[in-house]
Structures are given as structure tokens and as C-alpha cells.
Design a protein around this motif. Sequence first.
Motif, PDB file in Angstrom:
ATOM      1  N   LEU A  80      40.498  19.116  14.870  1.00  0.00           N
ATOM      2  CA  LEU A  80      41.582  20.101  14.772  1.00  0.00           C
ATOM      3  C   LEU A  80      42.672  19.841  15.800  1.00  0.00           C
ATOM      4  O   LEU A  80      43.866  19.792  15.468  1.00  0.00           O
ATOM      5  CB  LEU A  80      41.010  21.515  14.934  1.00  0.00           C
ATOM      6  CG  LEU A  80      42.007  22.692  14.955  1.00  0.00           C
ATOM      7  CD1 LEU A  80      41.365  23.936  14.320  1.00  0.00           C
ATOM      8  CD2 LEU A  80      42.452  23.058  16.368  1.00  0.00           C
ATOM      9  N   GLN A 137      43.658  29.810   7.701  1.00  0.00           N
ATOM     10  CA  GLN A 137      43.630  28.970   8.890  1.00  0.00           C
ATOM     11  C   GLN A 137      43.388  27.507   8.528  1.00  0.00           C
ATOM     12  O   GLN A 137      43.782  26.600   9.254  1.00  0.00           O
ATOM     13  CB  GLN A 137      42.521  29.473   9.833  1.00  0.00           C
ATOM     14  CG  GLN A 137      42.704  29.103  11.268  1.00  0.00           C
ATOM     15  CD  GLN A 137      41.725  29.854  12.181  1.00  0.00           C
ATOM     16  OE1 GLN A 137      42.045  30.159  13.309  1.00  0.00           O
ATOM     17  NE2 GLN A 137      40.528  30.142  11.701  1.00  0.00           N
ATOM     18  N   GLY A 138      42.742  27.295   7.391  1.00  0.00           N
ATOM     19  CA  GLY A 138      42.490  25.928   6.944  1.00  0.00           C
ATOM     20  C   GLY A 138      43.720  25.222   6.417  1.00  0.00           C
ATOM     21  O   GLY A 138      43.670  24.010   6.157  1.00  0.00           O
ATOM     22  N   PHE A 139      44.825  25.962   6.263  1.00  0.00           N
ATOM     23  CA  PHE A 139      46.051  25.355   5.718  1.00  0.00           C
ATOM     24  C   PHE A 139      47.190  25.283   6.737  1.00  0.00           C
ATOM     25  O   PHE A 139      48.304  24.921   6.378  1.00  0.00           O
ATOM     26  CB  PHE A 139      46.528  26.148   4.494  1.00  0.00           C
ATOM     27  CG  PHE A 139      45.565  26.125   3.341  1.00  0.00           C
ATOM     28  CD1 PHE A 139      45.485  25.040   2.486  1.00  0.00           C
ATOM     29  CD2 PHE A 139      44.691  27.185   3.124  1.00  0.00           C
ATOM     30  CE1 PHE A 139      44.591  25.009   1.429  1.00  0.00           C
ATOM     31  CE2 PHE A 139      43.786  27.178   2.070  1.00  0.00           C
ATOM     32  CZ  PHE A 139      43.728  26.076   1.218  1.00  0.00           C
ATOM     33  N   LYS A 141      49.797  24.098   9.456  1.00  0.00           N
ATOM     34  CA  LYS A 141      50.424  22.792   9.603  1.00  0.00           C
ATOM     35  C   LYS A 141      50.779  22.467  11.055  1.00  0.00           C
ATOM     36  O   LYS A 141      51.039  21.307  11.383  1.00  0.00           O
ATOM     37  CB  LYS A 141      51.701  22.720   8.755  1.00  0.00           C
ATOM     38  CG  LYS A 141      51.476  22.939   7.262  1.00  0.00           C
ATOM     39  CD  LYS A 141      50.640  21.825   6.663  1.00  0.00           C
ATOM     40  CE  LYS A 141      50.493  21.998   5.142  1.00  0.00           C
ATOM     41  NZ  LYS A 141      49.616  20.954   4.546  1.00  0.00           N
ATOM     42  N   TYR A 211      42.288  16.702   2.646  1.00  0.00           N
ATOM     43  CA  TYR A 211      42.077  17.582   3.794  1.00  0.00           C
ATOM     44  C   TYR A 211      40.987  17.015   4.704  1.00  0.00           C
ATOM     45  O   TYR A 211      39.952  16.549   4.232  1.00  0.00           O
ATOM     46  CB  TYR A 211      41.647  18.983   3.348  1.00  0.00           C
ATOM     47  CG  TYR A 211      42.714  19.748   2.615  1.00  0.00           C
ATOM     48  CD1 TYR A 211      44.043  19.754   3.052  1.00  0.00           C
ATOM     49  CD2 TYR A 211      42.398  20.489   1.475  1.00  0.00           C
ATOM     50  CE1 TYR A 211      45.011  20.470   2.382  1.00  0.00           C
ATOM     51  CE2 TYR A 211      43.370  21.211   0.790  1.00  0.00           C
ATOM     52  CZ  TYR A 211      44.685  21.188   1.254  1.00  0.00           C
ATOM     53  OH  TYR A 211      45.649  21.902   0.588  1.00  0.00           O
ATOM     54  N   TRP A 214      37.695  19.489   9.240  1.00  0.00           N
ATOM     55  CA  TRP A 214      37.856  20.762   9.962  1.00  0.00           C
ATOM     56  C   TRP A 214      38.538  21.817   9.106  1.00  0.00           C
ATOM     57  O   TRP A 214      38.265  23.009   9.242  1.00  0.00           O
ATOM     58  CB  TRP A 214      38.606  20.558  11.278  1.00  0.00           C
ATOM     59  CG  TRP A 214      40.070  20.190  11.172  1.00  0.00           C
ATOM     60  CD1 TRP A 214      40.608  18.945  11.180  1.00  0.00           C
ATOM     61  CD2 TRP A 214      41.172  21.099  11.061  1.00  0.00           C
ATOM     62  NE1 TRP A 214      41.979  19.003  11.067  1.00  0.00           N
ATOM     63  CE2 TRP A 214      42.358  20.318  11.002  1.00  0.00           C
ATOM     64  CE3 TRP A 214      41.292  22.488  10.995  1.00  0.00           C
ATOM     65  CZ2 TRP A 214      43.622  20.878  10.884  1.00  0.00           C
ATOM     66  CZ3 TRP A 214      42.557  23.050  10.874  1.00  0.00           C
ATOM     67  CH2 TRP A 214      43.694  22.251  10.830  1.00  0.00           C
ATOM     68  N   ARG A 215      39.437  21.391   8.218  1.00  0.00           N
ATOM     69  CA  ARG A 215      40.115  22.348   7.332  1.00  0.00           C
ATOM     70  C   ARG A 215      39.124  22.953   6.336  1.00  0.00           C
ATOM     71  O   ARG A 215      39.184  24.160   6.038  1.00  0.00           O
ATOM     72  CB  ARG A 215      41.257  21.664   6.584  1.00  0.00           C
ATOM     73  CG  ARG A 215      42.410  21.233   7.484  1.00  0.00           C
ATOM     74  CD  ARG A 215      43.580  20.693   6.667  1.00  0.00           C
ATOM     75  NE  ARG A 215      44.687  20.286   7.510  1.00  0.00           N
ATOM     76  CZ  ARG A 215      45.627  21.108   7.974  1.00  0.00           C
ATOM     77  NH1 ARG A 215      45.591  22.384   7.660  1.00  0.00           N
ATOM     78  NH2 ARG A 215      46.602  20.649   8.738  1.00  0.00           N
ATOM     79  N   TRP A 216      38.209  22.136   5.830  1.00  0.00           N
ATOM     80  CA  TRP A 216      37.234  22.643   4.867  1.00  0.00           C
ATOM     81  C   TRP A 216      36.292  23.667   5.504  1.00  0.00           C
ATOM     82  O   TRP A 216      35.808  24.587   4.832  1.00  0.00           O
ATOM     83  CB  TRP A 216      36.435  21.487   4.256  1.00  0.00           C
ATOM     84  CG  TRP A 216      37.209  20.718   3.226  1.00  0.00           C
ATOM     85  CD1 TRP A 216      37.657  19.434   3.299  1.00  0.00           C
ATOM     86  CD2 TRP A 216      37.632  21.211   1.958  1.00  0.00           C
ATOM     87  NE1 TRP A 216      38.337  19.082   2.164  1.00  0.00           N
ATOM     88  CE2 TRP A 216      38.335  20.159   1.313  1.00  0.00           C
ATOM     89  CE3 TRP A 216      37.504  22.436   1.294  1.00  0.00           C
ATOM     90  CZ2 TRP A 216      38.895  20.296   0.053  1.00  0.00           C
ATOM     91  CZ3 TRP A 216      38.060  22.577   0.026  1.00  0.00           C
ATOM     92  CH2 TRP A 216      38.744  21.517  -0.577  1.00  0.00           C
TER      93      TRP A 216
END
Length: 498
Positions: A80, A137-139, A141, A211, A214-216
Motif C-alpha cells: 500500500l 478504500q480499495g479504490f 488513487k 489491482y 492490498w486493494r483486494w
Amino acid sequence: MLDTEKSAVAPTAEAEQHVPPKYDGYDDEAVVEPIQCPAHTTERKLVTRIDLHVIPFLCIMYLLAFLDRVNIANANVFGLSKELNIANGNKYNTALVIFFVPYILFEIPSNILLKKLKPRVWLSLCMFGFGLVTLLQGFVKNYSGLLATRFFLGVFETGMFPGAFYLIGMWYRRHEAQRRYTFFFSSTTLAGAFGGLLASAIGKMDGIRGYQGWRWIFILEGLLTVIVSFFFYFLLPNFPEEAKWLREDERAFVKARLQLDQGSSAAERPIKVRDVINAFKDIKIVVGGFMYLGLIVPAYGYAYFSPGIIQGYGYSPIQTQLHSVPPWAAAFGFAMVIAWASDRLQHRFLFTIFPICVAIAGFAILLAVHDNRQVQYAALFLVAMGAYTAMPVIVCWFNMNLGGHHRRAIGSAWQVSFGNIGGIIAVYAFLKKDAPKYIPGYSISVAFVCLSAISCLVYFVLCSWQNRKRERTARDVGLTEYEKTELGDMNPDYRYLL
């Protein structure tokens, strides 16, 4: 309140075994109306039904809340900070801290809304909110997006912890409460263990649909919370006076058995500003905040930074997540043993001091040993076991000594909100520049654990002194039942659990 031999509640084997007179809430000469358990059931069966309707759903709710709060530590192991370009400096720490700003400020208003809107409505709404924010939060930028989502995560999570403790306290008598409080609180340790396993699995999705792993972690765990929140609108419990899964005679009995132990709950009474002011005139309320504050620092220090500490021992990201699981599991087992013993002996003070000493031993090892990975890893077990065992005992002890909805709603929210200032301290105590030894962080943690121990001692002395003072006071002080209800645990008939 009453001796079990004098109590109008039909005695059970459990009651005879666990309710000696000296620990009941009210003086044994108080006058109460006789009550009987409904003929179609027993008190033990009724308590079991309450357990099944109250504890599991609150545990799942808080497991998801804590998971969504601390999964940023697992996400950070998977890159992240690197992708958002916040690896240098203290930007990551600031992202952790901003969560605590609304979390601290809105605790008391949240508990007031909980009582006004009904628990299942308010808690399920908050649950949907923090699940959605976690998913978003997973998106993110950039750093600004991360700060915004962390802030709103704090907004929606603010009611979870004090609200659940407040609700549990309104269902159980004091000698029944510690095991329930600890099992609920141990949702945090289960979340830590579950989070490490889940993150190790989700991290393998790195690169899917473009992705990073960490985003998943955020997307899938947030989506799970959102889906569960819809079911929990119907499944989360309300207060005993509003429970539709109890018959009318069962509700009357539950209310009466609680009144025997804690006095009138004043459930129909709204919470007013003067109640907040009056609560803070009691020094024990203030001390309760410091009891919790001292343990929040090591608890959040461990929750947020243990994956990074373990990774510093030379493990790969997947190995790090897997090695983060056993200390959480050990903490759960130790906490349940201490809770059982505390309820069995109907005592709290020594069961806060012992696990606090375990935590201090763990930090002492971490401060002294820097060249033995196995010993350092074992010390993390002691830290997790000590901190996450002492905290539920402290919160249960404090909450269950507060009488009435108004005193308990305010006191529980205050303890959690003030205590969570420790989360801010913990975040800046463990800085990247201090890795891998983290001497400042461990030293600060030891100091705050000692603060908690001293505060517990002060609270024990205050409660003991007030109990002795009330024993010496004349039994009949001329108060009406309404006045006693307004006073809550300040009622001269009330006796504090030690």
C-alpha cells in the motif's frame, strides 16, 4: 443486592454457586417485589437463549469492524505505502491517526443515538457505513483519498465498541458478565488471527483485474461487511425491554432479575445534558478512562505494527501474515481462561493486574533482546495475551459497576472515547525510523501499561472506600425509588464489585 437465600428470583444451581451476597449490587435489606421465573422455562435456559440472541451477532459485528479497522496493516505488507508513494516519512502513521479523530469525538453522541433509535437500527446502519468505506478504500488513487476514507471509517465505527458493551451490560447480571464481555472483546483477537489468514489468501490475487493484492483486501473485506449489515438489521438485539423474541412474562422476569442486581435501568428515561455533566462529577468515571487508555497504546501498537515487526524478522509477506496468527489465537485462549476465573471468583482487580504483568514481561523482553528471532516472537505472544486479556476485564468491571441506562451509556462511551486517545499515541510511538528495535515504541507502551495498573489500583481503592462508607451509613436515607433510579450506582444502597 439481595442474598441468594432472600432473593425473590427462583435460585438455580448456577446462582447458588456464583452469587455470594457481598458482590450483589444492592444492600441486602432493600425491599423488592417478589418475582418468579416463568413456569415454562428455567433461569439457566433463559440466559442461554439470551446468549444465543445477543453475543454471536455482536461478536461477528465487531470482528468485522476491527478487521476493517486494522486490515490496513496487512495491506501495507502487500505494498500500500509503495503504490501510494507514502513509504517515506510519517504519512502512513498520519493515515492511521486520522481514524481516531471522529472515533474519539462521537462516542457519547453515538450511545445517545443508540438508545434513541434502538440498537439494531443504529448499529446495522453504522455497519453498512464502515463496510462501504472499507470497500472504497480499495479504490483510492492517492494519499488524500486514503486520508478521507480513514476519516469516514472512524465516523461510522465510532458506535460499535461502546454501543456493544453498553448493550451487553443491559442484558446480564454482574457475575455473569465477564465471560460475555471477554468473548465479545476477543472478537478483536479473532479478527487479528482471521485477518492474517485472509490477507495471506487475498494477497495471492495480486494483479487480478489490474489491482494489487492490498486493494483486494479492502474490497473483499468491505463487501463482506456491507452484505452482512443487511442481515444484521433483523438479527442484532435490542434492549431487554424491546426484545420481541421474548414472551411478555419472560421480558418481565429478565427486567426484574437485572433490577435485583443493578437497580432500575430507567430504560424509558431519555438521556439529558445534565446526565453527562453529573456523570463527570464522579471521579471514578474519570479514572475509568485512564484504566483503558493505558492499555490501548500497546493494544493498537500491536494491532497496527505487529505485521511490520514480524516482517522485520526476515519473513516473506505471506509468511508474515501466517506468523501473525498464533499470538492472536493465544490471546483469545488466555483471555477466556481469565474471564472464567474472574466470574467464578466474582473478582476483577487482580484479574486486571495479572495480565498487565504478562504484557510488561513481553515488552521487557522486546526491549532487552534484539538478536534472537524466536525469543522476540515469543515476547509478542506475551504482549498480545496481556493487553487483550486485561482490556475486557477493565471494561466489564467499569461498565457493570455503573447503574442505569443513563450512567452506563455515558460512562461506557467516555471510557472508550478517552481511552482511544491512546490509539493516536501508539501510531506515533512506532515510527519507521525506529525499526527494527522500536525502543521508543516499546518504552512508551510499558509506561502506559503501568499507568493502567496504577489507575486500576486507584479505582479499586475508590470502590472499596465507597462500599465501606455506605456500610457505615444508615440504611434508610429517605430516598424515593425515583431518586434512587436517578442516582444509579450513586444510590447509597448500591455496592460496587471489586
